[in-house]
Design a protein around this motif. Sequence first.
Motif, short mmCIF file in Angstrom:
data_model
loop_
_atom_site.label_atom_id
_atom_site.label_comp_id
_atom_site.label_asym_id
_atom_site.label_seq_id
_atom_site.Cartn_x
_atom_site.Cartn_y
_atom_site.Cartn_z
N ALA A 1 33.19 41.54 -9.03
CA ALA A 1 32.26 42.60 -9.42
C ALA A 1 30.80 42.16 -9.33
CB ALA A 1 32.58 43.09 -10.83
N ASN A 2 30.52 40.88 -9.65
CA ASN A 2 29.13 40.44 -9.66
C ASN A 2 28.55 40.24 -8.27
OD1 ASN A 2 30.72 38.19 -9.09
ND2 ASN A 2 29.39 36.77 -10.20
N LYS A 3 29.39 40.29 -7.23
CA LYS A 3 28.91 40.16 -5.86
C LYS A 3 29.08 41.46 -5.07
CE LYS A 3 29.66 35.22 -5.12
NZ LYS A 3 30.29 34.21 -4.23
N TRP A 4 29.56 42.48 -5.73
CA TRP A 4 29.96 43.70 -5.03
C TRP A 4 28.79 44.65 -4.84
CZ3 TRP A 4 30.73 48.99 -6.45
CH2 TRP A 4 31.58 49.71 -5.62
N ASN A 5 28.63 45.16 -3.62
CA ASN A 5 27.64 46.18 -3.32
C ASN A 5 28.37 47.39 -2.76
OD1 ASN A 5 25.96 47.57 -1.03
ND2 ASN A 5 24.45 46.74 -2.44
#
Length: 355
Positions: free
Chosen positions: A252-256
């Motif tokens: 989630a913290n790398k998701w765009n």
Amino acid sequence: MTTSIINSQKLGDDLGNSDLRLKDIIKTLPRECFQQNRRKAWTQALVSVLMVALGYYSLTITPWFLLPIAWIFTGTALTGFFVIGHDCGHRSFAKRRWVNDLVGHLFMMPLIYPFHSWRIKHNHHHTHTNKLDEDNAWHPIRPEVFESWGKRRQSAFELFMRKRLWWIGSVGHWAVVHFDWRKFKTKEQSGVKLSVAVVVIFAAIAFPVLIATTGIWGFVKFWFIPWLVYHFWMSTFTIVHHTASDVPFVAANKWNEALAQLFGTIHCDYPRWVEFLCHDINVHVPHHISTAIPSYNLRLAYSSIKENWQPYLHNECQFSWSLMKQIVDQCQLYKTDVGYKSFNEYYADRSLASK
């Protein structure tokens, strides 16, 4: 084939850093893409009804040795029923919600698919496409998750992948996910219960009547095998839409959202008769850019996306056995921030680590 300048490693690095937003892509689409057309919508619905009727008629007159052809046609036409329900689930079939709900229930009822439970779970997939541990469609299994399973479950999953049984995947998803209203939020449970009741009542009436008039073989011939063909397409479409050896699933913290929908959704060309019966649902990239685009406008939207965003698109592919073999053989486990591994690679890595 389109040519993408993005590779999976670069995309994985960029997902959390890019300034690209989904609204930036949507703004470039022609306004006509979002316009609902009552005539086109109901024409698609009528075409599906006529094609399914033709399919069932063919089953009544086809000699036994040609039944596989009739089953494939009928099951594919039934997939068109699902696509009509799919548009209804996204409120892109009609402007009035009650019309979408009514038509959605009617078209998904013969498939024994509870409309509201599917709609809710499917919208979750759109919200979290290719996000690790969140995407609830076809998602990869991480090695650490695989290792946490018992031996029996590990063996079953490995058998499923190695024997290329992807085509029954959606049957399990259908059975496990969509009938238990306790798995839904409290405010969603009444709608889910209604949809489950609709398909249970339909089955309780239709199945005994079918068996009483045509026998057990009639039930298998007229419903069960076409239903399995429908699930073949459901499983195939779902895995192909978002699975390739270079398509990343990220935390989630790398998701765009924008990049995940553009590069993480794959355009695959199927035989024209499949595209016709299934209402172009495989022109899938624009559907992930905006679920408000009706299925009859997907090709128009995709032309615009290719014109404006082609560098961000994944390579197109063409449906074939070799494609499915490649996907299922290569995309078996997924290591976070690394990518897909086959079971052979996974066991080789473990063997090296133990030395």
